[in-house]
Design a protein around this motif. Structure first.
Motif, mmCIF file in Angstrom:
data_model
loop_
_atom_site.group_PDB
_atom_site.id
_atom_site.type_symbol
_atom_site.label_atom_id
_atom_site.label_comp_id
_atom_site.label_asym_id
_atom_site.label_seq_id
_atom_site.Cartn_x
_atom_site.Cartn_y
_atom_site.Cartn_z
ATOM 1 N N TRP A 109 1.356 -1.454 -0.049
ATOM 2 C CA TRP A 109 0.218 -0.043 -0.025
ATOM 3 C C TRP A 109 0.855 1.128 -0.194
ATOM 4 C CZ3 TRP A 109 -0.167 4.034 3.387
ATOM 5 C CH2 TRP A 109 -2.015 4.972 2.693
ATOM 6 N N VAL A 110 0.767 2.215 -1.066
ATOM 7 C CA VAL A 110 0.979 3.557 -0.680
ATOM 8 C C VAL A 110 -0.153 4.432 -0.795
ATOM 9 C CG1 VAL A 110 3.416 2.629 -1.293
ATOM 10 C CG2 VAL A 110 1.820 2.858 -3.185
ATOM 11 N N PRO A 111 0.404 5.999 -0.969
ATOM 12 C CA PRO A 111 -0.661 7.049 -0.830
ATOM 13 C C PRO A 111 -0.433 6.810 -2.234
ATOM 14 C CG PRO A 111 0.912 7.221 0.830
ATOM 15 C CD PRO A 111 1.699 6.863 0.001
ATOM 16 N N ALA A 112 -0.145 7.086 -3.532
ATOM 17 C CA ALA A 112 0.273 7.535 -4.717
ATOM 18 C C ALA A 112 0.749 6.439 -5.575
ATOM 19 C CB ALA A 112 0.345 8.705 -4.423
ATOM 20 N N GLU A 113 0.740 6.552 -6.964
ATOM 21 C CA GLU A 113 1.154 5.488 -7.541
ATOM 22 C C GLU A 113 2.606 5.486 -8.222
ATOM 23 O OE1 GLU A 113 -1.055 4.590 -11.078
ATOM 24 O OE2 GLU A 113 -2.478 3.994 -10.072
ATOM 25 N N ASP A 114 2.785 7.148 -7.536
ATOM 26 C CA ASP A 114 3.918 7.746 -7.784
ATOM 27 C C ASP A 114 4.724 8.225 -6.559
ATOM 28 O OD1 ASP A 114 2.161 9.746 -7.227
ATOM 29 O OD2 ASP A 114 3.347 10.894 -8.849
ATOM 30 N N TYR A 115 4.694 7.213 -5.529
ATOM 31 C CA TYR A 115 5.030 7.864 -4.574
ATOM 32 C C TYR A 115 6.681 7.026 -4.388
ATOM 33 C CZ TYR A 115 5.112 8.182 1.132
ATOM 34 O OH TYR A 115 5.019 8.440 1.937
ATOM 35 N N TRP A 116 6.755 6.825 -3.990
ATOM 36 C CA TRP A 116 8.096 6.628 -4.349
ATOM 37 C C TRP A 116 9.019 7.224 -5.685
ATOM 38 C CZ3 TRP A 116 8.380 4.527 -0.409
ATOM 39 C CH2 TRP A 116 7.942 3.539 0.701
ATOM 40 N N LEU A 130 13.696 1.752 0.085
ATOM 41 C CA LEU A 130 12.704 2.821 -0.400
ATOM 42 C C LEU A 130 12.793 3.839 -0.103
ATOM 43 C CD1 LEU A 130 10.267 0.271 -1.038
ATOM 44 C CD2 LEU A 130 11.240 0.919 -2.544
ATOM 45 N N GLU A 131 12.780 5.150 -0.746
ATOM 46 C CA GLU A 131 12.760 6.198 -0.655
ATOM 47 C C GLU A 131 11.693 6.964 -1.758
ATOM 48 O OE1 GLU A 131 16.787 8.257 -1.499
ATOM 49 O OE2 GLU A 131 17.300 6.694 -0.005
ATOM 50 N N ALA A 132 10.773 7.832 -0.537
ATOM 51 C CA ALA A 132 9.654 7.889 -1.516
ATOM 52 C C ALA A 132 9.684 9.296 -2.073
ATOM 53 C CB ALA A 132 8.572 8.221 -0.639
ATOM 54 N N ASN A 133 9.225 9.643 -2.946
ATOM 55 C CA ASN A 133 9.518 11.611 -3.553
ATOM 56 C C ASN A 133 9.166 12.273 -2.294
ATOM 57 O OD1 ASN A 133 9.923 10.920 -6.273
ATOM 58 N ND2 ASN A 133 8.112 10.495 -6.488
ATOM 59 N N GLU A 134 10.638 13.889 -2.680
ATOM 60 C CA GLU A 134 9.993 14.708 -1.365
ATOM 61 C C GLU A 134 7.981 15.477 -1.972
ATOM 62 O OE1 GLU A 134 13.398 16.951 -2.057
ATOM 63 O OE2 GLU A 134 14.885 15.372 -0.696
ATOM 64 N N ILE A 135 8.517 15.968 -0.537
ATOM 65 C CA ILE A 135 6.694 16.645 -0.125
ATOM 66 C C ILE A 135 7.567 17.991 0.158
ATOM 67 C CG2 ILE A 135 5.275 14.336 0.596
ATOM 68 C CD1 ILE A 135 5.160 14.827 2.817
ATOM 69 N N TYR A 136 6.450 19.319 -0.337
ATOM 70 C CA TYR A 136 6.787 20.453 -0.156
ATOM 71 C C TYR A 136 6.369 20.887 0.634
ATOM 72 C CZ TYR A 136 7.581 25.532 -0.198
ATOM 73 O OH TYR A 136 6.990 26.952 -0.635
ATOM 74 N N ASN A 137 6.985 21.378 1.439
ATOM 75 C CA ASN A 137 6.231 22.553 3.177
ATOM 76 C C ASN A 137 6.224 23.359 2.954
ATOM 77 O OD1 ASN A 137 6.002 22.637 5.499
ATOM 78 N ND2 ASN A 137 7.317 20.777 6.842
ATOM 79 N N GLU A 138 5.050 23.908 2.474
ATOM 80 C CA GLU A 138 4.338 24.966 2.400
ATOM 81 C C GLU A 138 5.385 25.959 3.526
ATOM 82 O OE1 GLU A 138 0.983 26.321 1.104
ATOM 83 O OE2 GLU A 138 0.647 24.550 -0.288
ATOM 84 N N THR A 139 4.900 25.617 4.915
ATOM 85 C CA THR A 139 5.489 26.103 6.046
ATOM 86 C C THR A 139 6.862 26.393 6.067
ATOM 87 O OG1 THR A 139 4.044 25.582 7.864
ATOM 88 C CG2 THR A 139 5.409 26.081 8.438
#
Length: 262
Positions: A109-116, A130-139
């Motif tokens: 299970w992953v949150p999105a198909e292009d997660y990794w 495994l390393e997921a794509n980085e996510i943007y922290n708006e804060t």
């Protein structure tokens, strides 16, 4: 040995073992019924005792894990002639045998198909990192690792070493039992600030899976939500590779379990 011990041991005897034992006794059918019953009872009791002893011996070889705040603020890692000082916020210590089986994991299970990201599953879906794509922290207006999963092994740490959090101060740690696996869940605060003023500190989510019988440790952690991190951890498959991991395979008995990329 109590009656309860015997019953528990009998529950651990597989059907194949019982049928095999029965086949070995078929040549006794020519003898009297009473003698056959006595032989069957003797062999079965012997099988129960042998099973109980093997279970007890195996249990004695299990690994144990405990977490604590370190007495020292840092430790020194030695790689050949180069030493490196690493700060410590929390340590996980282990006891047990000097070797265990090597394993791989698979995410169901992953949150999105292009997660990794760049480090993704192999063609058959199994991996050791495994390393997921980085996510943007708006804060903080920065990109951060969504999730990192890797495997470590208790034999590396079992001789006075430790798996450490070097850049993260954990909050309350919840320990749960997921089948045969112990799961340690917590949110940790980074000890390094995210801004030049030194006032903003990010939080990351951790789920550390530990198998006391098999000795593997799988860390699932990142800046993604705890809901996603835990869901990924709960839906991991683990299989042996056929290899063996030994304490002598490692240059040091210390290793980080932080959030990283690369």
């Amino acid at each position: 040995m109590t009656n309860l011990d015997l019953l528990e041991a009998m529950n651990g005897i597989g059907e194949d073992t019982v049928l095999h034992t029965r086949r070995l006794l078929e040549h006794e059918e020519k003898q009297s019924m009473n003698k056959s019953k006595r032989i069957w009872r003797t062999v079965l009791i012997a099988a129960v005792i042998a099973s109980l002893l093997s279970v007890t011996a195996y249990a004695a070889a299990h690994f144990t894990m405990r977490g604590r705040k370190p007495a020292e603020k840092s430790f020194t890692v030695q790689y050949g002639t180069i030493s490196h000082e690493v700060p410590m916020e929390y340590v996980f210590e282990f006891e047990g045998p000097a070797e265990c089986r090597e394993v791989q994991f698979k995410t169901d299970w992953v949150p999105a198909e292009d997660y990794w990201g760049f480090v993704g599953p192999q063609e058959d879906g199994w991996a050791s990192l495994l390393e997921a794509n980085e996510i943007y922290n708006e804060t903080y207006q920065v990109y951060q690792p969504g999730c990192v999963i890797d495997v470590m092994y208790a034999p590396q740490f079992a001789d006075g070493g430790a798996m450490i959090l070097s850049g993260w101060a954990p909050g309350p740690i919840t320990e749960e039992t997921w089948g045969q696996v112990q799961a340690y869940k917590f949110t940790a605060t980074a000890t390094h600030p995210m801004n030049l003023e030194g006032t903003a500190f990010a939080e990351g989510n951790f789920v550390i899976l530990f198998h006391p019988e098999e000795g593997w440790i799988i860390g699932v952690r990142g800046y993604d939500s705890m809901e996603n991190i835990e869901q990924i951890a709960r839906n991991l498959e683990v299989r042996p590779t056929g290899g063996t991991v030994r304490s002598s395979d490692f240059e040091t008995s210390f290793a980080d379990c932080d959030i990283y990329i690369g």
